[in-house]
Design an enzyme around this catalytic site. Structure first.
Site, short mmCIF file in Angstrom:
data_model
loop_
_atom_site.label_atom_id
_atom_site.label_comp_id
_atom_site.label_asym_id
_atom_site.label_seq_id
_atom_site.Cartn_x
_atom_site.Cartn_y
_atom_site.Cartn_z
N ASP A 250 35.65 -8.44 -15.58
CA ASP A 250 35.19 -7.06 -15.78
C ASP A 250 34.05 -7.08 -16.80
O ASP A 250 34.28 -7.08 -18.01
CB ASP A 250 36.34 -6.18 -16.25
CG ASP A 250 35.90 -4.71 -16.36
OD1 ASP A 250 34.67 -4.44 -16.26
OD2 ASP A 250 36.77 -3.84 -16.53
N HIS B 274 32.18 -2.78 -23.01
CA HIS B 274 33.01 -3.69 -23.80
C HIS B 274 32.20 -4.74 -24.55
O HIS B 274 32.77 -5.61 -25.20
CB HIS B 274 34.04 -4.37 -22.89
CG HIS B 274 34.78 -3.40 -22.02
ND1 HIS B 274 35.67 -2.48 -22.53
CD2 HIS B 274 34.73 -3.17 -20.67
CE1 HIS B 274 36.16 -1.75 -21.53
NE2 HIS B 274 35.60 -2.14 -20.40
N ILE C 155 34.43 -1.19 -26.98
CA ILE C 155 35.89 -1.07 -27.03
C ILE C 155 36.54 -2.14 -26.15
O ILE C 155 35.88 -2.77 -25.31
CB ILE C 155 36.37 0.34 -26.60
CG1 ILE C 155 35.97 0.63 -25.13
CG2 ILE C 155 35.80 1.40 -27.53
CD1 ILE C 155 36.60 1.91 -24.58
N GLY D 111 41.05 -1.76 -21.21
CA GLY D 111 42.43 -1.27 -21.16
C GLY D 111 43.39 -2.35 -20.65
O GLY D 111 44.50 -2.51 -21.16
#
Ligand SMILES: CCCCCCCCCCCCC/C=C/C(=O)SCCNC(=O)CCNC(=O)[C@H](O)C(C)(C)COP(=O)(O)OP(=O)(O)OC[C@H]1O[C@@H](n2cnc3c(N)ncnc32)[C@H](O)[C@@H]1OP(=O)(O)O
Length: 308
Positions: free
Chosen positions: A207, A212, A227, A230
């Site tokens: 991903d 990110h 961040i 998830g």
């Protein structure tokens, strides 16, 4: 409800997703395990070394159950698009993940994915899309797992044509949103640090969303810095459950449900709290530094180990 032009939910529902394949090697399973923190605290951890090293050879490596979530990666090479739905990809957030596991994953393999739309909801300020992916082992044709991934598209809602907000689901209950955290003391608590480079390592599992890794993209998306994925946070939490409840046996996990409640910054400490309810482990993960809950859900197990 505000009407937005050009998006027809019925057209989106009739959209057929191409079937895809996902091939992985032992290196991919190991990289994933390291990406979700396996052996980060203790390189010879009895419960976790089996995900990254086996004395008898790589084919004996075990694979974490949350690896399942990567299988649908190949299904969305150009983002989570539906015909006619316009949204800013930079504002996309992962909302929920549900995984059903039917058999342990081999250390390497090739899976065949069938993707369909499981839900579509107009929340006004956001659109929510749920994708279901069934993954079959290519050689045997056996069903390995099912993923239901919910994406929260900020700014893409308001497409309902009536006063009733549009909502469609091909399954009955929204399990992740209905989890009730008990008021009692947790049965087990596990603390684990993510590394400042955690997202940079995790992204190598496929991903590559710049949210990110790219400070500018993160700012546009509303965050002070990039961040954590998830699914990386979910990987940490389920690893904690395998350690504390399953005594290190990943094959005890039957299904996993999680709702991402708040973002995590790489480098923050995750505290996973667990409660037992028969064969269900209710859990929540908190960021220690901010004392905020970032993830909650439950994991169903096949059985409890006798030593619990
Ligand atoms: C190219 C990649 C390929 C990968 C393929 C792999 C498989 C697919 C997986 C998908 C991967 C997507 C890409 C990954 C991205 C990320 O990892 S982003 C990081 C992880 N996610 C987060 O950090 C999100 C954390 N959560 C939040 O910030 C907030 O919860 C929110 C999502 C912004 C929502 O908060 P808010 O706007 O305050 O919502 P509310 O007002 O409370 O609720 C509005 C309605 O929306 C429903 N809702 C709320 N939260 C969620 C949620 N997490 N999931 C689903 N639905 C949610 C809520 O119930 C409300 O609905 P109603 O009750 O009907 O009003």
């Amino acid at each position: 409800m505000a009407e937005s032009s050009g998006f027809d939910p019925q057209l989106a529902l009739s959209h057929k997703f191409p079937e895809t394949t996902y091939t992985y090697t032992e290196r991919d399973s190991v990289l994933y395990a390291l990406g979700v923190g396996a052996c980060a605290r203790d390189a010879v951890d009895d419960d976790e070394l089996k995900y990254v090293y086996h004395a008898n050879g790589e084919q004996f490596l075990q694979v974490l159950p949350t690896f399942a979530a990567l299988f649908s990666l190949a299904s969305f090479p150009n983002g989570f698009n539906l015909p006619g739905l316009e949204y800013d990809q930079r504002l996309l957030l992962h909302g929920q993940q549900y995984i059903e596991l039917y058999r342990p994953f081999p250390s390497s393999g090739c899976v065949h994915n069938k993707v369909s739309l499981a839900g579509l909801h107009d929340k006004g300020k956001a659109a929510i899309i749920e994708y279901e992916t069934k993954s079959y082992e290519k050689e045997s044709g056996q069903l390995l797992c099912m993923n239901r991934s919910t994406v929260f598209l900020r700014g893409a809602g308001g497409f309902s044509k009536s006063s009733q907000p549009y909502s469609y689901s091909n399954y009955q209950t929204d399990k992740a949103s209905t989890v009730k955290i008990p008021k009692t003391h947790p049965f087990a608590v596990f603390e684990d640090s993510t590394q400042p480079s955690q997202a940079l390592l995790y992204r190598l599992s496929g991903d590559y969303n710049p949210l990110h890794s790219d400070p500018m993209v993160a700012k546009i998306a509303g965050f002070s810095r990039p961040i954590l994925h998830g699914l990386c946070t979910l990987g940490f939490a389920v690893r904690a459950i395998i350690k504390c409840i399953c005594k290190g046996d990943p094959n005890l996990i039957k299904s996993i449900t999680g709702r991402f409640l708040l973002h995590v910054y790489p480098g923050e400490t995750l505290i996973t709290e667990m409660w037992l309810d028969d064969l269900r482990v209710i859990y929540q993960a908190k960021v220690k530094e901010r004392n905020r809950t970032v993830l909650s859900g439950y994991v169903d197990v096949h059985r409890l180990t006798s030593s619990l």
